[in-house]
Scaffold this active site. Structure first.
Site, PDB file in Angstrom:
ATOM      1  N   ARG A  97       1.615  -4.376  11.443  1.00 34.93           N
ATOM      2  CA  ARG A  97       0.758  -4.782  12.561  1.00 34.93           C
ATOM      3  C   ARG A  97       1.461  -5.904  13.320  1.00 34.93           C
ATOM      4  O   ARG A  97       1.923  -6.880  12.734  1.00 34.93           O
ATOM      5  CB  ARG A  97      -0.601  -5.252  12.058  1.00 34.93           C
ATOM      6  CG  ARG A  97      -1.460  -4.132  11.478  1.00 34.93           C
ATOM      7  CD  ARG A  97      -1.928  -3.182  12.573  1.00 34.93           C
ATOM      8  NE  ARG A  97      -2.731  -2.083  12.056  1.00 34.93           N
ATOM      9  CZ  ARG A  97      -2.237  -0.873  11.796  1.00 34.93           C
ATOM     10  NH1 ARG A  97      -0.943  -0.631  11.978  1.00 34.93           N
ATOM     11  NH2 ARG A  97      -3.025   0.089  11.355  1.00 34.93           N
ATOM     12  N   GLY A 117       0.836  -1.194   0.000  1.00 34.67           N
ATOM     13  CA  GLY A 117       0.000   0.000   0.000  1.00 34.67           C
ATOM     14  C   GLY A 117       0.872   1.246   0.000  1.00 34.67           C
ATOM     15  O   GLY A 117       2.010   1.234  -0.488  1.00 34.67           O
ATOM     16  N   ALA A 134       6.983   4.535  14.726  1.00 35.49           N
ATOM     17  CA  ALA A 134       7.539   4.668  13.380  1.00 35.49           C
ATOM     18  C   ALA A 134       6.881   5.803  12.606  1.00 35.49           C
ATOM     19  O   ALA A 134       7.523   6.485  11.814  1.00 35.49           O
ATOM     20  CB  ALA A 134       7.391   3.357  12.609  1.00 35.49           C
ATOM     21  N   ILE A 186       2.531   2.740   2.333  1.00 37.83           N
ATOM     22  CA  ILE A 186       3.804   2.629   3.041  1.00 37.83           C
ATOM     23  C   ILE A 186       4.747   1.679   2.317  1.00 37.83           C
ATOM     24  O   ILE A 186       5.936   1.979   2.135  1.00 37.83           O
ATOM     25  CB  ILE A 186       3.571   2.187   4.498  1.00 37.83           C
ATOM     26  CG1 ILE A 186       2.813   3.277   5.258  1.00 37.83           C
ATOM     27  CG2 ILE A 186       4.900   1.874   5.185  1.00 37.83           C
ATOM     28  CD1 ILE A 186       2.352   2.865   6.636  1.00 37.83           C
ATOM     29  N   HIS A 209       5.938   1.680  18.962  1.00 40.83           N
ATOM     30  CA  HIS A 209       4.898   2.054  18.008  1.00 40.83           C
ATOM     31  C   HIS A 209       5.007   3.529  17.634  1.00 40.83           C
ATOM     32  O   HIS A 209       4.025   4.280  17.653  1.00 40.83           O
ATOM     33  CB  HIS A 209       3.504   1.746  18.555  1.00 40.83           C
ATOM     34  CG  HIS A 209       2.489   1.480  17.472  1.00 40.83           C
ATOM     35  ND1 HIS A 209       1.477   0.556  17.603  1.00 40.83           N
ATOM     36  CD2 HIS A 209       2.324   2.038  16.243  1.00 40.83           C
ATOM     37  CE1 HIS A 209       0.739   0.548  16.500  1.00 40.83           C
ATOM     38  NE2 HIS A 209       1.226   1.450  15.670  1.00 40.83           N
ATOM     39  N   GLU A 243       0.373  -4.605  23.161  1.00 39.62           N
ATOM     40  CA  GLU A 243       1.064  -3.346  23.428  1.00 39.62           C
ATOM     41  C   GLU A 243       0.486  -2.706  24.687  1.00 39.62           C
ATOM     42  O   GLU A 243      -0.733  -2.655  24.848  1.00 39.62           O
ATOM     43  CB  GLU A 243       0.917  -2.399  22.230  1.00 39.62           C
ATOM     44  CG  GLU A 243       1.587  -2.946  20.977  1.00 39.62           C
ATOM     45  CD  GLU A 243       1.477  -2.026  19.764  1.00 39.62           C
ATOM     46  OE1 GLU A 243       0.808  -0.971  19.868  1.00 39.62           O
ATOM     47  OE2 GLU A 243       2.067  -2.330  18.719  1.00 39.62           O
TER      48      GLU A 243
END
Length: 322
Positions: free
Chosen positions: A235, A158, A285, A160, A283, A264
């Site tokens: 994910r 996608g 990035a 990213i 988390h 998380e």
């Protein structure tokens, strides 16, 4: 009945005051904030008149089927993120409520992190820093790899994944892609098993669903080349984390960089903690100032368009607006 926005989202300073500042005047517009410590189920009166709901990110505050039944006037649930785990989008579809997300706002940020993480692993940045700090010197134990000599497999292509590929093109790496919906001509699309088997570096950018949960387990990891690396900024649940730890313990994999996790915050007893061959980040990035401004501006633009009578865009559950 006028428009009523109910916000269950509390990050990035998107408060009632910020929403009013950036949204055009709209007759009868109401905006209600439900704070981050509140249980949405305790605010059924506000949700009963909500026409637009900003979804929470926390799984503990998720908009589930029971809560959807308490929102008879809702015509849009807007996730304030790329992911939409904060709402049961299938149950929303069954009730005719569109769920939309904000794709692409942090694509450059996550892509930068991903390539930086690859370089961190391949060039032993942490070990080199530690060596100098401890009074050592010289290249012993720090010989790395050139990206230009490696094959990088990107799972999920996608916004990213494509941004990662563009950056890797500049390094001269061979890129193979696995995605059920080819989106960029000229790329080398291959089956999942082939992508993993060829990957000196495996970069994960897949959604989490029933088909991908725990996808990268013992069996697939064993097919990767010896000394390969895994990078995950997609994910967390896509990776079987104990299986990844086993592959690292055995020496089959040389390292991993992870920004997302099945649970998380990462549990204190995770086998991925305390390792020299694993980079862990919380988390973050996609967390840059540029991404922050992109998110806010895109959200305000989307809400303004819906308030002006336009159909919502980036609907993820296939529901047409009422």
């Amino acid at each position: 009945m006028g428009e009523h926005i109910v916000s269950l989202y509390h990050l990035n300073d998107i408060t009632e005051a910020e929403l009013r500042k950036h949204l055009p005047d709209h007759p009868g517009l109401r905006i209600t904030e439900i704070g981050p410590d509140a249980d949405p189920a305790g605010h059924r009166a506000e949700l009963a008149t909500a026409t637009i709901v900003l979804a929470p990110l926390e799984k503990e505050r998720r908009i589930d089927a029971a809560l959807l039944d308490a929102m008879p006037n809702c015509r849009l649930i807007q996730s304030v993120a790329v992911g939409f785990d904060g709402v049961d989008h299938v149950a929303a579809a069954e009730r005719g409520i569109p769920v939309a997300n904000l794709p692409g706002f942090n694509a450059d940020a996550v892509a930068d992190w991903t390539v930086g993480a690859m370089l961190h692993l391949l060039r032993h940045y942490a070990a080199g820093h530690r060596k100098v700090e401890q009074g050592g010197w010289g290249p012993e134990g720090l010989r790395g790899r050139d990206l230009s000599a490696l094959t990088v497999a990107i799972l999920g292509f996608g916004n990213i994944g494509r941004a990662v590929a563009r950056r890797l093109d500049g390094f001269g790496a061979e890129i193979v892609v696995h995605d059920p919906f080819p989106s960029e001509p000229g790329r080398q699309y291959v089956a999942l098993e082939e992508a993993v088997a060829r990957a000196d570096v495996l970069s994960l950018h897949m959604p989490l669903n029933d088909a991908t949960r725990g996808l990268l387990g013992d069996e697939l990891l064993a097919t990767m080349p010896s000394g390969a690396y895994v990078v995950n900024a997609g994910r967390g649940g896509v990776i079987d984390e104990p299986a990844l730890a086993r592959a690292l313990d055995s020496g089959h994999l040389a390292g991993a960089a992870l920004d997302v996790f099945a649970e998380e915050p990462l549990p204190a007893d995770s086998p991925l903690r305390g390792r020299d061959d694993v980079l862990l980040t919380p988390h973050t990035a996609g967390v840059t100032w540029e991404a922050y401004h992109n998110l806010r501006n895109r959200l305000f633009d989307k809400l303004a368009a819906v308030l002006a009578g336009k159909s919502p865009v980036d609907v993820v559950n296939g529901v047409r607006p009422r």
